[in-house]
Write a protein that holds these residues in place. Structure first.
Motif, PDB file in Angstrom:
ATOM      1  N   VAL A  93       7.430   8.175  -1.714  1.00  0.00           N
ATOM      2  CA  VAL A  93       6.126   7.514  -1.602  1.00  0.00           C
ATOM      3  C   VAL A  93       5.405   7.973  -0.334  1.00  0.00           C
ATOM      4  O   VAL A  93       4.213   8.284  -0.355  1.00  0.00           O
ATOM      5  CB  VAL A  93       6.292   5.975  -1.606  1.00  0.00           C
ATOM      6  CG1 VAL A  93       5.009   5.274  -1.175  1.00  0.00           C
ATOM      7  CG2 VAL A  93       6.724   5.481  -2.979  1.00  0.00           C
ATOM      8  N   GLU A  94       6.136   8.025   0.768  1.00  0.00           N
ATOM      9  CA  GLU A  94       5.526   8.425   2.037  1.00  0.00           C
ATOM     10  C   GLU A  94       5.060   9.883   1.997  1.00  0.00           C
ATOM     11  O   GLU A  94       3.973  10.203   2.486  1.00  0.00           O
ATOM     12  CB  GLU A  94       6.500   8.180   3.190  1.00  0.00           C
ATOM     13  CG  GLU A  94       6.712   6.693   3.427  1.00  0.00           C
ATOM     14  CD  GLU A  94       7.843   6.370   4.383  1.00  0.00           C
ATOM     15  OE1 GLU A  94       8.417   7.297   4.996  1.00  0.00           O
ATOM     16  OE2 GLU A  94       8.162   5.171   4.508  1.00  0.00           O
ATOM     17  N   TRP A 109      -7.786   3.235  -2.050  1.00  0.00           N
ATOM     18  CA  TRP A 109      -7.638   3.256  -0.598  1.00  0.00           C
ATOM     19  C   TRP A 109      -9.017   3.409   0.035  1.00  0.00           C
ATOM     20  O   TRP A 109      -9.860   4.180  -0.464  1.00  0.00           O
ATOM     21  CB  TRP A 109      -6.768   4.423  -0.176  1.00  0.00           C
ATOM     22  CG  TRP A 109      -5.308   4.239  -0.382  1.00  0.00           C
ATOM     23  CD1 TRP A 109      -4.673   3.283  -1.121  1.00  0.00           C
ATOM     24  CD2 TRP A 109      -4.283   5.063   0.171  1.00  0.00           C
ATOM     25  NE1 TRP A 109      -3.323   3.465  -1.057  1.00  0.00           N
ATOM     26  CE2 TRP A 109      -3.048   4.550  -0.272  1.00  0.00           C
ATOM     27  CE3 TRP A 109      -4.288   6.180   0.990  1.00  0.00           C
ATOM     28  CZ2 TRP A 109      -1.834   5.109   0.084  1.00  0.00           C
ATOM     29  CZ3 TRP A 109      -3.082   6.752   1.340  1.00  0.00           C
ATOM     30  CH2 TRP A 109      -1.867   6.208   0.900  1.00  0.00           C
ATOM     31  N   ASP A 128       4.193  11.561  -0.724  1.00  0.00           N
ATOM     32  CA  ASP A 128       3.024  11.598  -1.608  1.00  0.00           C
ATOM     33  C   ASP A 128       1.774  11.064  -0.900  1.00  0.00           C
ATOM     34  O   ASP A 128       0.669  11.585  -1.095  1.00  0.00           O
ATOM     35  CB  ASP A 128       3.283  10.793  -2.876  1.00  0.00           C
ATOM     36  CG  ASP A 128       4.213  11.488  -3.856  1.00  0.00           C
ATOM     37  OD1 ASP A 128       4.544  12.671  -3.632  1.00  0.00           O
ATOM     38  OD2 ASP A 128       4.605  10.848  -4.845  1.00  0.00           O
ATOM     39  N   SER A 129       1.949  10.026  -0.089  1.00  0.00           N
ATOM     40  CA  SER A 129       0.816   9.461   0.658  1.00  0.00           C
ATOM     41  C   SER A 129       0.246  10.486   1.626  1.00  0.00           C
ATOM     42  O   SER A 129      -0.981  10.646   1.724  1.00  0.00           O
ATOM     43  CB  SER A 129       1.260   8.206   1.426  1.00  0.00           C
ATOM     44  OG  SER A 129       1.680   7.202   0.532  1.00  0.00           O
ATOM     45  N   PHE A 140      -3.711   5.086  -5.079  1.00  0.00           N
ATOM     46  CA  PHE A 140      -4.436   5.914  -4.114  1.00  0.00           C
ATOM     47  C   PHE A 140      -5.949   5.775  -4.260  1.00  0.00           C
ATOM     48  O   PHE A 140      -6.684   5.848  -3.295  1.00  0.00           O
ATOM     49  CB  PHE A 140      -4.101   7.395  -4.302  1.00  0.00           C
ATOM     50  CG  PHE A 140      -2.743   7.810  -3.826  1.00  0.00           C
ATOM     51  CD1 PHE A 140      -2.282   7.477  -2.569  1.00  0.00           C
ATOM     52  CD2 PHE A 140      -1.927   8.584  -4.636  1.00  0.00           C
ATOM     53  CE1 PHE A 140      -1.044   7.895  -2.119  1.00  0.00           C
ATOM     54  CE2 PHE A 140      -0.684   9.019  -4.203  1.00  0.00           C
ATOM     55  CZ  PHE A 140      -0.241   8.663  -2.946  1.00  0.00           C
ATOM     56  N   PRO A 180       0.215  -0.522  -6.135  1.00  0.00           N
ATOM     57  CA  PRO A 180      -0.444   0.457  -5.273  1.00  0.00           C
ATOM     58  C   PRO A 180      -1.188   1.524  -6.082  1.00  0.00           C
ATOM     59  O   PRO A 180      -0.748   1.901  -7.156  1.00  0.00           O
ATOM     60  CB  PRO A 180       0.708   1.088  -4.487  1.00  0.00           C
ATOM     61  CG  PRO A 180       1.958   0.640  -5.120  1.00  0.00           C
ATOM     62  CD  PRO A 180       1.653  -0.457  -6.078  1.00  0.00           C
ATOM     63  N   ARG A 237       0.820  -1.211   0.000  1.00  0.00           N
ATOM     64  CA  ARG A 237       0.000   0.000   0.000  1.00  0.00           C
ATOM     65  C   ARG A 237       0.857   1.265   0.000  1.00  0.00           C
ATOM     66  O   ARG A 237       0.546   2.231  -0.664  1.00  0.00           O
ATOM     67  CB  ARG A 237      -0.922   0.004   1.207  1.00  0.00           C
ATOM     68  CG  ARG A 237      -1.719   1.290   1.307  1.00  0.00           C
ATOM     69  CD  ARG A 237      -2.681   1.267   2.449  1.00  0.00           C
ATOM     70  NE  ARG A 237      -3.386   2.533   2.491  1.00  0.00           N
ATOM     71  CZ  ARG A 237      -4.311   2.836   3.362  1.00  0.00           C
ATOM     72  NH1 ARG A 237      -4.672   1.958   4.265  1.00  0.00           N
ATOM     73  NH2 ARG A 237      -4.898   4.007   3.346  1.00  0.00           N
ATOM     74  N   PHE A 238       1.926   1.267   0.754  1.00  0.00           N
ATOM     75  CA  PHE A 238       2.768   2.457   0.874  1.00  0.00           C
ATOM     76  C   PHE A 238       4.072   2.306   0.098  1.00  0.00           C
ATOM     77  O   PHE A 238       5.123   2.741   0.538  1.00  0.00           O
ATOM     78  CB  PHE A 238       3.032   2.776   2.352  1.00  0.00           C
ATOM     79  CG  PHE A 238       1.777   3.113   3.102  1.00  0.00           C
ATOM     80  CD1 PHE A 238       1.117   4.315   2.883  1.00  0.00           C
ATOM     81  CD2 PHE A 238       1.230   2.214   4.000  1.00  0.00           C
ATOM     82  CE1 PHE A 238      -0.053   4.633   3.560  1.00  0.00           C
ATOM     83  CE2 PHE A 238       0.058   2.523   4.687  1.00  0.00           C
ATOM     84  CZ  PHE A 238      -0.581   3.722   4.463  1.00  0.00           C
TER      85      PHE A 238
END
Length: 124
Positions: free
Chosen positions: A19-20, A73, A22-23, A70, A68, A5-6
């Motif tokens: 990635v973190e 989610w 952007d999350s 977004f 992954p 997921r991340f």
């Protein structure tokens, strides 16, 4: 959604950090959307993201465990539902972009919702 997921397994420290970040930015955007709608119910919203690769890629090329995205989610799906945003699938190539660029737009803008399903044959 699974363990990736991340980010994908095996990312470099630099890519994992990206990635973190952007999350966090994505989750903050969902929060701002909620605040905007709460304070101005007539607000029109739109969020653009690459289309979930599992919607357009050859299934044989999708790695085990998936990719992954977004847009799938639970936080995103719930926000889209709560704010009555429709997810529109469109290829930007059909709108003049040089490549196909499969895109998802979560939006309350009626004119954009009418673009749902617009496709392009270019696979550059």
């Amino acid at each position: 959604m699974g363990p990736q997921r991340f980010g994908l397994e095996g990312l470099s420290l630099c890519h994992q950090q990206q990635v973190e970040e952007d999350s966090i930015m994505f989750l903050r955007t969902l929060w701002w959307f909620r605040l905007a709608k709460e304070n101005k119910p007539e607000v029109e919203l739109m969020l653009e993201q690459p289309m979930d690769p599992e919607e357009w890629m050859d299934p044989q090329k999708i790695p085990t465990g998936g990719l992954p995205s977004f847009m799938i989610w639970p936080e995103a799906v719930k926000t889209f539902e709560d704010l009555e945003l429709k997810v529109v699938a469109v290829d930007q190539g059909a709108l003049g972009h040089l490549t196909r660029k499969p895109t998802s737009l979560a939006t309350s803008v009626l004119e954009v919702q009418e673009l749902h399903g617009l496709r392009c044959d270019s696979y550059v």
